[in-house]
Motif scaffolding. Structure first.
Motif, short mmCIF file in Angstrom:
data_model
loop_
_atom_site.label_atom_id
_atom_site.label_comp_id
_atom_site.label_asym_id
_atom_site.label_seq_id
_atom_site.Cartn_x
_atom_site.Cartn_y
_atom_site.Cartn_z
N LEU A 99 0.89 -1.06 0.03
CA LEU A 99 -0.04 -0.07 -0.15
C LEU A 99 0.87 1.41 0.08
CD1 LEU A 99 -3.24 -0.27 2.54
CD2 LEU A 99 -2.86 0.55 0.05
N GLU A 100 2.35 1.00 -0.13
CA GLU A 100 2.82 2.43 0.18
C GLU A 100 2.89 3.46 -1.20
OE1 GLU A 100 3.95 -0.53 -0.52
OE2 GLU A 100 6.06 -0.90 -0.58
N LEU A 101 3.32 4.56 -0.81
CA LEU A 101 3.17 5.52 -2.03
C LEU A 101 4.26 4.99 -3.42
CD1 LEU A 101 2.22 8.26 -3.05
CD2 LEU A 101 4.33 9.12 -2.05
N ARG A 102 5.26 4.39 -2.92
CA ARG A 102 6.20 4.00 -3.91
C ARG A 102 6.29 2.30 -4.00
NH1 ARG A 102 8.52 8.69 -2.71
NH2 ARG A 102 8.83 9.93 -4.55
N LEU A 175 4.15 10.03 -11.07
CA LEU A 175 2.96 10.54 -10.47
C LEU A 175 3.09 10.40 -8.46
CD1 LEU A 175 0.24 8.78 -12.39
CD2 LEU A 175 0.55 11.10 -12.09
N ALA A 176 3.79 9.44 -8.33
CA ALA A 176 4.37 9.22 -7.05
C ALA A 176 4.92 10.59 -6.41
CB ALA A 176 5.05 8.10 -6.49
N THR A 177 6.10 11.19 -7.35
CA THR A 177 6.59 12.08 -6.83
C THR A 177 5.79 13.42 -7.00
OG1 THR A 177 8.56 11.13 -8.09
CG2 THR A 177 8.77 13.57 -7.46
N ILE A 178 4.94 13.53 -7.95
CA ILE A 178 3.90 14.60 -8.02
C ILE A 178 3.01 14.69 -6.86
CG2 ILE A 178 2.02 15.55 -9.22
CD1 ILE A 178 3.25 14.69 -11.58
N ALA A 179 2.57 13.49 -6.37
CA ALA A 179 1.70 13.53 -5.15
C ALA A 179 2.45 13.95 -3.76
CB ALA A 179 1.18 12.20 -5.14
N GLU A 180 3.61 13.53 -3.83
CA GLU A 180 4.23 13.67 -2.65
C GLU A 180 4.80 15.24 -2.44
OE1 GLU A 180 7.55 11.01 -0.47
OE2 GLU A 180 8.75 12.15 -2.08
N THR A 181 5.15 15.71 -3.61
CA THR A 181 5.47 17.47 -3.54
C THR A 181 4.35 18.16 -3.19
OG1 THR A 181 7.06 16.54 -5.51
CG2 THR A 181 6.43 19.11 -5.19
N LEU A 182 3.07 17.65 -3.99
CA LEU A 182 1.81 18.31 -3.49
C LEU A 182 1.48 18.40 -2.28
CD1 LEU A 182 -0.51 19.67 -5.46
CD2 LEU A 182 -1.71 17.58 -5.01
N VAL A 183 1.66 17.30 -1.56
CA VAL A 183 1.47 17.07 -0.31
C VAL A 183 2.33 18.00 0.89
CG1 VAL A 183 1.23 15.35 1.70
CG2 VAL A 183 0.27 14.73 -0.29
N GLU A 184 3.67 17.91 0.40
CA GLU A 184 4.68 18.38 1.28
C GLU A 184 4.76 19.97 0.92
OE1 GLU A 184 6.90 17.22 3.43
OE2 GLU A 184 5.89 15.41 3.21
N ASN A 185 4.59 20.30 -0.29
CA ASN A 185 4.85 21.89 -0.50
C ASN A 185 3.41 22.59 -0.21
OD1 ASN A 185 7.41 21.18 -0.45
ND2 ASN A 185 7.37 21.14 -2.93
N PRO A 200 -4.56 9.90 3.26
CA PRO A 200 -4.00 8.57 3.48
C PRO A 200 -2.65 8.45 3.93
CG PRO A 200 -5.22 8.64 1.45
CD PRO A 200 -5.00 10.31 2.00
N ALA A 201 -2.41 7.82 4.72
CA ALA A 201 -0.78 7.57 5.69
C ALA A 201 0.19 7.47 4.28
CB ALA A 201 -0.84 6.18 6.48
N ARG A 202 -0.11 6.84 3.22
CA ARG A 202 0.82 6.73 2.42
C ARG A 202 1.42 8.03 1.71
NH1 ARG A 202 -3.81 5.20 0.08
NH2 ARG A 202 -4.53 5.73 -1.82
N TYR A 203 0.58 9.06 1.67
CA TYR A 203 1.06 10.23 1.58
C TYR A 203 1.71 11.34 2.33
CZ TYR A 203 -2.01 9.31 -2.41
OH TYR A 203 -2.83 8.87 -3.28
N VAL A 204 1.86 10.65 3.71
CA VAL A 204 2.39 11.51 4.70
C VAL A 204 3.87 11.03 5.12
CG1 VAL A 204 1.81 12.62 6.87
CG2 VAL A 204 0.03 12.19 5.46
N ARG A 205 4.77 11.58 4.99
CA ARG A 205 6.01 11.09 5.57
C ARG A 205 6.24 11.00 7.04
NH1 ARG A 205 10.77 13.12 1.65
NH2 ARG A 205 9.61 14.91 1.59
#
Ligand SMILES: [Zn+2]
Length: 205
Positions: A99-102, A175-185, A200-205
């Motif tokens: 279920l992880e982001l990557r 897409l995984a990088t885009i999702a992570e950037t969107l969430v973080e920034n 969802p937990a997979r988007y939050v580091r």
């Protein structure tokens, strides 16, 4: 597996029934398509737990199939096809990634939730992750026969699913990088904690 693969598998499950009952072929194919994608409606609300029921869908299918064979009304056949397609979807996800982001990093031990035994089933990774090249191969091999048999709008759905599959496989890692950037920034700076809790937990580091 990715959503287009599940959609195509749902259609493939419905195909023989639609050939046997041409008078409601569209209903059969729609039921297969709907059941095939339905579990993934939980993508952002408890993904692979809220609407994925590998055990309960299987039991329900086994109960409904004999009724459909005996009664053969459009409603019962449609419901049965949808249930079988949702069962196959829920079980297929066990053979994909976690279920992880990557998911290609293979760090998660969560594939699908087993509500009956109250635990997460570990991913088997026969298809390493959704959008992997082998996922595309699966999509193509299921779409092949469908392209020769289905007609009209369902043919366009098969073609559309293939187009989405190819694009998704090409863009999967980006897409995984885009999702992570969107969430973080953006999201983490803009949203209050009360709303971030729903992410969802997979988007939050
Ligand atoms: Zn799924």
């Amino acid at each position: 597996m990715m959503l287009p693969t599940h959609a195509l598998v749902g259609l493939a499950i419905a195909l023989p029934v639609s050939v046997a009952f041409p008078e409601f072929a569209s209903l059969c194919l729609f039921s297969g398509l709907f059941g095939g994608v339905f579990p993934d409606f939980d993508l952002y609300i408890g993904h692979r737990k809220t609407l994925h029921f590998p055990v309960y869908y299987s039991v329900l299918s086994l109960l409904v199939i004999p009724a459909a064979v005996l009664v053969q009304t459009p409603w019962i056949i449609g419901i049965t096809i949808a249930l079988v397609a949702a069962t196959v979807h829920s079980v297929m996800d066990i053979f994909g990634g976690g279920l992880e982001l990557r998911p290609w990093e293979a760090t998660s031990e969560r594939a699908v939730y087993n509500h009956f035994h109250d635990h997460w089933i570990a991913p088997r990774r026969w298809v390493r992750y959704d959008g992997a090249p082998e996922d595309l191969l699966l999509s193509l091999s299921i779409a092949g026969p469908l392209l020769f048999v289905v007609e009209g709008r369902f043919l366009w759905i098969v073609v559309g699913a293939l187009a989405v599959s190819v694009s998704y496989v090409v863009l999967r890692r980006t897409l995984a990088t885009i999702a992570e950037t969107l969430v973080e920034n953006f999201l983490k700076k803009m949203l209050p904690d009360s709303l971030l809790a729903y992410l969802p937990a997979r988007y939050v580091r």
